[in-house]
Design a protein around this motif. Structure first.
Motif, PDB file in Angstrom:
ATOM      1  N   THR A  96     -19.443 -30.772  17.711  1.00 18.22           N
ATOM      2  CA  THR A  96     -18.190 -31.411  17.302  1.00 18.22           C
ATOM      3  C   THR A  96     -18.450 -32.819  16.778  1.00 18.22           C
ATOM      4  OG1 THR A  96     -16.938 -30.124  18.929  1.00 18.22           O
ATOM      5  CG2 THR A  96     -15.863 -32.105  18.075  1.00 18.22           C
ATOM      6  N   ALA A  97     -19.217 -33.607  17.534  1.00 22.03           N
ATOM      7  CA  ALA A  97     -19.504 -34.995  17.136  1.00 22.03           C
ATOM      8  C   ALA A  97     -20.250 -35.046  15.803  1.00 22.03           C
ATOM      9  CB  ALA A  97     -20.310 -35.702  18.224  1.00 22.03           C
ATOM     10  N   LEU A  98     -21.259 -34.189  15.649  1.00 17.36           N
ATOM     11  CA  LEU A  98     -22.048 -34.190  14.404  1.00 17.36           C
ATOM     12  C   LEU A  98     -21.191 -33.769  13.204  1.00 17.36           C
ATOM     13  CD1 LEU A  98     -25.447 -32.754  15.664  1.00 17.36           C
ATOM     14  CD2 LEU A  98     -24.949 -35.109  15.018  1.00 17.36           C
ATOM     15  N   LYS A  99     -20.315 -32.805  13.425  1.00 19.41           N
ATOM     16  CA  LYS A  99     -19.424 -32.337  12.350  1.00 19.41           C
ATOM     17  C   LYS A  99     -18.495 -33.467  11.892  1.00 19.41           C
ATOM     18  CE  LYS A  99     -15.940 -28.791  11.448  1.00 19.41           C
ATOM     19  NZ  LYS A  99     -15.048 -27.835  12.051  1.00 19.41           N
ATOM     20  N   ILE A 100     -17.946 -34.217  12.853  1.00 20.69           N
ATOM     21  CA  ILE A 100     -17.048 -35.334  12.532  1.00 20.69           C
ATOM     22  C   ILE A 100     -17.803 -36.410  11.754  1.00 20.69           C
ATOM     23  CG2 ILE A 100     -15.671 -37.225  13.528  1.00 20.69           C
ATOM     24  CD1 ILE A 100     -15.080 -35.242  15.910  1.00 20.69           C
ATOM     25  N   LEU A 101     -19.001 -36.760  12.237  1.00 18.70           N
ATOM     26  CA  LEU A 101     -19.796 -37.795  11.571  1.00 18.70           C
ATOM     27  C   LEU A 101     -20.186 -37.379  10.155  1.00 18.70           C
ATOM     28  CD1 LEU A 101     -22.124 -38.850  14.538  1.00 18.70           C
ATOM     29  CD2 LEU A 101     -20.301 -40.235  13.528  1.00 18.70           C
ATOM     30  N   LYS A 102     -20.622 -36.132  10.026  1.00 18.46           N
ATOM     31  CA  LYS A 102     -21.074 -35.649   8.712  1.00 18.46           C
ATOM     32  C   LYS A 102     -19.918 -35.510   7.723  1.00 18.46           C
ATOM     33  CE  LYS A 102     -25.346 -33.548  10.277  1.00 18.46           C
ATOM     34  NZ  LYS A 102     -26.071 -32.314  10.607  1.00 18.46           N
ATOM     35  N   SER A 103     -18.693 -35.435   8.246  1.00 18.37           N
ATOM     36  CA  SER A 103     -17.538 -35.357   7.344  1.00 18.37           C
ATOM     37  C   SER A 103     -17.041 -36.763   6.975  1.00 18.37           C
ATOM     38  CB  SER A 103     -16.412 -34.531   7.962  1.00 18.37           C
ATOM     39  OG  SER A 103     -15.836 -35.225   9.053  1.00 18.37           O
ATOM     40  N   GLY A 104     -17.802 -37.797   7.380  1.00 18.50           N
ATOM     41  CA  GLY A 104     -17.478 -39.166   6.971  1.00 18.50           C
ATOM     42  C   GLY A 104     -16.458 -39.866   7.834  1.00 18.50           C
ATOM     43  N   GLU A 105     -16.295 -39.389   9.078  1.00 22.04           N
ATOM     44  CA  GLU A 105     -15.314 -40.006   9.970  1.00 22.04           C
ATOM     45  C   GLU A 105     -16.001 -40.803  11.084  1.00 22.04           C
ATOM     46  OE1 GLU A 105     -11.610 -37.622  10.561  1.00 22.04           O
ATOM     47  OE2 GLU A 105     -12.870 -36.023   9.763  1.00 22.04           O
ATOM     48  N   VAL A 106     -15.209 -41.339  12.008  1.00 24.03           N
ATOM     49  CA  VAL A 106     -15.713 -42.232  13.056  1.00 24.03           C
ATOM     50  C   VAL A 106     -15.681 -41.536  14.417  1.00 24.03           C
ATOM     51  CG1 VAL A 106     -15.423 -44.477  14.217  1.00 24.03           C
ATOM     52  CG2 VAL A 106     -14.819 -44.230  11.786  1.00 24.03           C
TER      53      VAL A 106
END
Length: 194
Positions: A96-106
């Motif tokens: 979940t964390a990696l997906k959020i980061l890779k989508s350009g979010e915080v």
């Protein structure tokens, strides 16, 4: 207004009469791209305080137990928090964390893993370094300087982003990166605790 924005307004309305908030370094926060926001942890109010002072929407990683509480458990996912099992490798939380980061979010997390009861910064967990290296994101260090006492100042300091590309290029370990993150947070604490 979405629920996150509403929650931010609600937290500000509830906490601003109680504490004198001072926010430093707001302008250093990158306006776009994946960011891992790493802060020290001194009080239960830290997540909402960091969330209300950060200039972008933050997806907080929060201990799984909180999601089992009445009311709070149902509210947390609506304000972009996601659960992590403490003390073990939680693959779902990692994905979940990696997906959020890779989508350009915080993604926001507290690398110490738990609150510091004496206010002294503890050793960070290597998970922070792992996410920083693998998440295609840079790191924004953050320092919360209390104490949380009624009508006293609470300072939230955002530091210069830690650019991760050099660490990735030299194949730094998650432990090394976590140490660099914690050193940056400590520097913010030392420079702003006057």
């Amino acid at each position: 207004m979405n629920l996150y924005a509403f929650g931010k307004t609600l937290v500000k309305t509830a906490l601003t009469p109680l504490y004198r908030f001072e926010v430093v370094g707001h302008e250093k926060f990158p306006k776009e791209g994946g960011i891992l926001l790493c802060s020290n942890h001194i009080h239960a109010l830290d997540p909402p305080v960091v969330g209300m002072t950060a200039p972008r929407t933050v997806h907080f990683m929060a201990k799984e137990e909180l999601f089992k509480l009445p009311i709070l458990g149902g509210l947390l996912p609506k304000v972009n928090a996601f659960p992590v099992k403490r003390g073990m490798s939680d693959r779902e939380a990692m994905r979940t964390a990696l997906k959020i980061l890779k989508s350009g979010e915080v993604v926001g997390l507290f690398p110490e893993g738990t609150r510091s009861t004496d206010g002294i910064l503890k050793k960070g967990l290597s998970g922070a370094g792992f996410f920083a290296l693998r998440g295609n994101a840079d790191v924004v260090p953050c320092a919360i300087i209390g104490p949380y006492k009624a009508f006293r100042k609470v300072k939230v300091v955002f530091g210069e982003p830690i650019i991760m590309e050099p660490y990735r290029e030299r194949k730094a370990t998650p432990e090394e990166v976590t140490e660099a993150i914690m050193a940056s947070i400590q520097k913010l604490l030392d420079e702003n605790s006057k």
